[in-house]
Structure formats: C-alpha cells, structure tokens
Design a protein around this motif. Structure first.
Motif, mmCIF file in Angstrom:
data_model
loop_
_atom_site.group_PDB
_atom_site.id
_atom_site.type_symbol
_atom_site.label_atom_id
_atom_site.label_comp_id
_atom_site.label_asym_id
_atom_site.label_seq_id
_atom_site.Cartn_x
_atom_site.Cartn_y
_atom_site.Cartn_z
ATOM 1 N N GLU A 16 0.827 -1.202 0.000
ATOM 2 C CA GLU A 16 0.000 0.000 0.000
ATOM 3 C C GLU A 16 0.865 1.258 0.000
ATOM 4 N N SER A 17 1.959 1.225 0.779
ATOM 5 C CA SER A 17 2.865 2.367 0.815
ATOM 6 C C SER A 17 3.499 2.588 -0.550
ATOM 7 N N GLN A 18 3.943 1.477 -1.173
ATOM 8 C CA GLN A 18 4.534 1.592 -2.505
ATOM 9 C C GLN A 18 3.515 2.111 -3.515
ATOM 10 N N GLN A 19 2.258 1.633 -3.372
ATOM 11 C CA GLN A 19 1.209 2.080 -4.296
ATOM 12 C C GLN A 19 0.928 3.577 -4.108
ATOM 13 N N ARG A 20 0.882 3.991 -2.826
ATOM 14 C CA ARG A 20 0.666 5.415 -2.576
ATOM 15 C C ARG A 20 1.802 6.251 -3.140
ATOM 16 N N LEU A 21 3.056 5.772 -2.920
ATOM 17 C CA LEU A 21 4.204 6.489 -3.452
ATOM 18 C C LEU A 21 4.145 6.555 -4.978
ATOM 19 N N TYR A 22 3.774 5.421 -5.596
ATOM 20 C CA TYR A 22 3.655 5.386 -7.045
ATOM 21 C C TYR A 22 2.612 6.395 -7.519
ATOM 22 N N GLN A 23 1.447 6.419 -6.824
ATOM 23 C CA GLN A 23 0.391 7.343 -7.230
ATOM 24 C C GLN A 23 0.821 8.792 -7.044
#
Length: 632
Positions: free
Chosen positions: A160-167
């Motif tokens: 989720e953290s990686q996804q948020r960072l990606y977004q």
C-alpha cells in the motif's frame, strides 16, 4: 511360542518408544502442529496449537474434528488428503495456494487466510507430510503451521505504501524518474513523458533514460550517484551544480538541454540516493523542473535593467536611486558632475546626503522609502509639494550651499514599487535652476525697488510742489538708462554672434576629428590586421577556409575603401544581407559561391540580387550589376 511372544513384544516396543519420542518433540515445539493416523483421528495436538486455535487437546485428540480449528464446517485438511493419497484433490481445495515442498519428500505446503482462527482471522503457512511405518505403509500425517499474520500485514502495508508512493509520483506535476542499482529505469512519470515526449512503456526496463536529455549516450546525475562517483559529477556538471543543502547524498544542478523540446529547455534537476531499511544503496531518483520561462523572464529583466541603466546613465538629468535599505543603487554621471562625488564612493552606502548637506540627514527619497510623509513637512517646510505628474511623488525647490559653489535645485522623488505594489526603493532627480533662481531674485529685487521708488515719488508729489519737475528729470534719467540698456542688449547680441562663430569653429574641428579617426581606423586595419591575414593565407587551409579568408580580406578592403561608404550613402535602405551579397557580387562571386559562403540557398541569393538591381535602379536594364558595383 514363548519366544515368538517375546519377539513380538520386542518388535512393538520400539514403535511405542518412537511414538512417545514423537509426542514429546511435537508437544515441546513452539510451532503449532497436529498428527493424525490412517483413520484421520488426531493423535497429537500440541500446546502451541492449543494457544493459536483456542481448542484444548483433550477435546480433539481421538476425534477427526481437527477441521474445527480452521474452518466453520467439516472439510479435509491437507494432512487428510495426503493420508488418503488424494493428491489430485489438493488443487481443488487449495487452488493456487499450494506447492510441493522443496525440502521434504511427500510433503506439500501452502499459505492461506483463516477468518475463523483467532480474532479477525490469521494468515498461516502450513506444511503437511506423510508418516510411514517400518514397512513403508502410510501410518498417518503430520501438519505444522506458522502464523505469518504480522508478516502478511507488513507486506500489505508495504504494498500500500509503494502504491501510494507510485500514485504520488505518477500524479506529481514534477517530472521524475527512478533507476535501480543496475541503472535500469523502474519509474518514469506522466509529467516526464510530457516533457521528454518519451512514453514510459518505451523507457522502463532500459538504461536509455539519457535519450530524454542528450543527443548521445552519457551518464545522468542519478547514474553518477548510483556509481558513487562525486568527482565525475564535478566533471560532467562543472560550474552548474553542487551538493544539495536540503537532502543527504543528493546533488542539484541547472543546465540548458538543446535537444529537449523545441529550441531546448532550461532545467533545474536534483538527484538523490535511495537506500533500503538496511542502508544499502538500491537506486536513485532524479526530479526535474522546467525553468525555461523563468530564465527567459530573468534574461528579459536583465536586459530591461540594462536598458534602464543605460538610459539613466546617459541622461543629462542628475539622478540617484536608493534601495529599501536606503543604500545607493545608482548614481549617474550627470550627478557625479553636479555633486563632484564619484559614483564608486557612494554606491552601496547610505551616504547620499553628502552631496547636499553638511551633516547626515534624510533626503526626500529616504522619507518616501520609509513611507513617512509627515516628516516631509519637518525637513522641507514651505518648500515641497505633491507632484502633479507622478503618483507617490513629491517635488521641492531648495538652496544647497555645499553643492558646488552654492546651487538652487528643483528635485523630485518618487517611490519604486514591484509588480505586487511593494516598495523596492526610490528615485530622485535634480535640476540645477541656479541661474533661473538668481534671475528671479534679481527681478523681485528690482520690482521691490521700483515699488519703493513709486511710493517715494507719490510722497514727493504731495509734499513738494516741484515734484513734477523732478519726476521729468527722473524720467529723462530713466530714458538714458533705457538707452544704456539698449546698448547693453546690442553688446550682448554681438556676444551671441561671437558664440555662434565659436560653435561653427568647434563643429569644423569635430569634422576634422572625425576624418582623423577614419584615417586612424584605416591605418590600424592596414598595420594590425592585414599582416596577420597574409600570414593566415600562407598557412595550410582547405578550400572553404581559404574562401572565408578571401572574403574577410575583401570585406576589410571594402571597409577602408569608399565602396561600402558610397553604397550606404547613396542607398540607405539596403539590408545587412543585401550589403554582404553586394560585396561578394563586386568580387565576381557566382550565385552558388555566395550561397555557400553566406549559408543560404541559391534562391535566396537570387532574391537579394533582384532587390539590389531594383534599389540600384538597374531593373529591366541591360547594365551589368557586377560592373555597376565595381564602378562605385
């Protein structure tokens, strides 16, 4: 028989002993585990499994209800499927969650979520393996379980953290790319796609991120950080970058990229190292900011400031400018001459008062910078007024005994504001009105004297009967004075004529100076440039270089010859390109040669030829253009 009985007892004893050892190992293990026999009945249910399942061993050992710990209705566990040899049923019950163990034979392992286990469910990694007897037959199965809920939650949080960072990076308006330890691009956001016109699909997974910025392969700043080569950063970005003041292990720079976009772009870019939780370098991120418009605005501002500086410096009106801190920013030559103070002595200081006063005190510009309008009355009482022409401006007239040999000055001060209306400083201009003021004073004095005389004459008329005679005498005297004044005016007229004569002499001298300057330029060209051209012609030059040398030599000849002077004096509307084409035509150059030398097309040269013929009056005539130019 007895011997057989004893032998049977001895044969069964190790099995019983092995069972006790197995029970002790399983019960003492901190890993949740259970054992079932060939009939799917639970033989062992250790304390670790009691804790995780909340089911005591006494309620499940000897039954086939071990499923209760994991599911809400009866169904086979993995150990059950192995005991039954129903390996083909394993995919049915565990789908894509199971695989054969790489460590144990006849064993399978899987990862699954059990919502009925514990509070809120638990993630388990479980392994089931067969237990065989001495004859190799299936005696049962053992299944061990590992609670990996915390690990799963951590992995999910990381995703989720990686996804948020990606977004965040993907939706950021700041062009950004990320490379890994092998210099492969792992991220290329939409803002960078728009800036570079390179799609992420074409660049991610490659090491060709340089294509966005350079015409040929070379390292970007992120690459140099990955390779830990700070000296290489200095080599590639000498004078353009420095270590970041905000980020550790980061560098930032500003540079112009001619291959980026149309006409090139100015970018401010920052590259920083990316490290994992153990501190190991795993990649680098580079962000870019397009500051092209800002650079253009800065250049325009500098040019505007330079133009303003040139205008003020060349102005005949004494002028100075102060900043918000009252320090002098500008002191032009006219003010240097009036105040006899060089600009270098006051620029950067707050000592502008020295030009006007014997001691330190505010000038009008200082009061406007402070916004203290009420103080104007204190320092310039009866001498100042609000400007009728300029907003936020005041003007005054005063006598300055310390300026030159005493000078009357009309001065105007106005506030300088930025685009937001904030005060940046003030400008003060001065006009020397000493002669005018002296004339006004003399005129007033004469007027006062005349009034006094009239009053005296009136009293005389009342007091003395013979006042009329005296008045006639005085009038005659006045007429004599008037004639004397007329003679003085004639004398001044002659003086003006002498001044005009002197001006004519000065103009003649200026013309002579101009001719001397032209002669000096001619001598300099012949003595300082011509010898070096001769040496250059003797060096090994290719044909193109020699052609350019000949053109340079011809143009120098034209400069010192009357050709260009005649050409411009007679035809002032020739463009610079038409002048260069005319010079080369006069040398006898062909259209193709002229096109090659001037870097233009043959059609363009023909166009300039036609314009020359038209402007020289040779259009539709048989006169030869080369001959006509040579005759000039």
């Amino acid at each position: 028989m007895k011997g057989n009985a004893d032998g049977g007892a001895q044969a069964g004893k190790p099995i019983l002993t092995d069972g006790r050892i197995l029970r002790g190992i399983i019960d003492g293990s901190f890993i949740p585990a259970f054992v079932i026999d060939r009939d799917h009945r639970v033989l062992h249910w250790n304390r670790a499994l009691e804790r995780i399942s909340g089911i005591p061993a006494a309620s499940v050992v000897g039954t086939n209800e071990h499923w209760r710990a994991f599911y809400d209705k009866p169904r086979p566990c993995m150990a059950d499927l192995l005991v039954d040899g129903a390996l083909n049923e394993i995919p049915r019950w565990y789908a894509d969650k199971v695989r054969e163990s790489s460590l144990l034979p006849e064993a399978f392992e899987a990862v699954d979520f059990f919502p009925a286990l514990g509070e809120g469910g638990r993630w388990l990694r479980f392994t089931a393996t067969l237990i065989r007897d001495d004859r190799g037959g299936i005696a049962g199965a053992v299944e061990t379980l590992e609670d990996i809920t915390e690990q799963k939650l951590a992995e999910e949080a990381l995703r989720e953290s990686q996804q948020r960072l990606y977004q965040i990076l993907e939706g950021s308006p700041i062009p950004t790319f990320v490379i890994d330890r092998d210099h492969q691009v792992i991220f290329w956001n939409r803002a960078l796609e728009a800036l570079s016109r390179i799609r992420a699909d074409d660049i991610v997974g490659t090491d060709e991120h340089w294509r966005a910025f350079y015409a040929q392969k070379r390292p970007c700043m992120a690459d140099l950080i990955i390779d830990r080569k700070p000296h290489e950063i200095r080599r590639w970005y000498e004078g353009k970058g420095a270590p970041s003041k905000l980020l550790k292990e980061a560098f930032e720079a500003t540079d112009f990229f001619p291959d980026l976009g149309q006409g090139g772009r100015w970018l401010r870019f920052t590259a920083a190292a990316i490290r994992n939780s153990q501190g190991a370098l795993v990649g680098a991120v580079e962000t870019l900011e397009d500051i092209t418009e800002q650079r253009k605005a800065e250049t325009s501002l500098q040019e505007s400031e330079q133009r303003l500086h040139s205008i003020l410096q060349g102005s005949t009106i004494p002028t100075f400018v102060i900043g918000r801190d009252h320090r002098v920013l500008f002191w032009n030559r006219a003010l240097e001459e009036l105040s006899r103070i060089p600009a270098k002595e006051v620029v950067g200081t707050n000592q502008q008062w020295r030009a006007f006063y014997g001691g330190e005190r505010p000038c009008m510009a200082d009061l406007l910078v402070d916004g203290d309008i009420r103080e104007l009355a204190r320092w310039y009482r009866g001498k100042y007024s609000k400007s009728k022409l300029l907003k936020d401006a005041f003007e005054a007239v005063d006598f300055f005994p310390s300026l030159a040999d005493g000078t009357w000055v009309r001065f105007t001060a106005t506030v300088i504001r930025n685009a937001r209306g904030e005060v940046l400083g003030a400008l003060e201009t001065l006009e020397d009105i000493t002669e005018r003021k002296r004339s006004e004073i003399a005129l007033k004095k004469a007027h006062d004297e005349l009034e006094q005389r009239v009053e005296e004459r009136t009293v005389d008329l009342l007091q003395f009967s013979e006042s009329l005679k005296r008045e006639i005498v005085e009038r005659k005297e006045a007429e004599q004075k008037l004639r004397k004044r007329e003679r003085e005016l004639k004398r001044k007229t002659r003086s003006l004529q002498e001044v005009n004569t002197a001006m004519k002499v000065l103009l003649d001298q200026r013309e002579q100076d101009r001719r001397e300057v032209e002669e000096m330029i001619l001598n300099n060209v012949r003595e300082l440039l011509a010898p070096y051209l001769e040496r250059l012609k003797k060096t090994k030059l290719n044909e193109a270089q020699m052609a350019h040398v000949r053109v340079l030599e011809t143009n120098l000849d034209n400069i010192v010859s009357p050709f260009l002077k005649n050409l411009h004096s007679k035809h002032l509307n020739l463009t610079p390109k038409e002048t260069r084409v005319a010079s080369l035509i006069k040398e006898g150059r062909t259209t193709k040669e002229i096109a090659a030398l001037l870097g233009m097309s043959v059609a363009a040269v023909e166009f300039h030829r036609n314009n020359l013929r038209k402007k020289l009056g040779l259009r539709n005539k048989k006169a030869n253009l080369v001959s006509h130019l040579a005759s000039m």
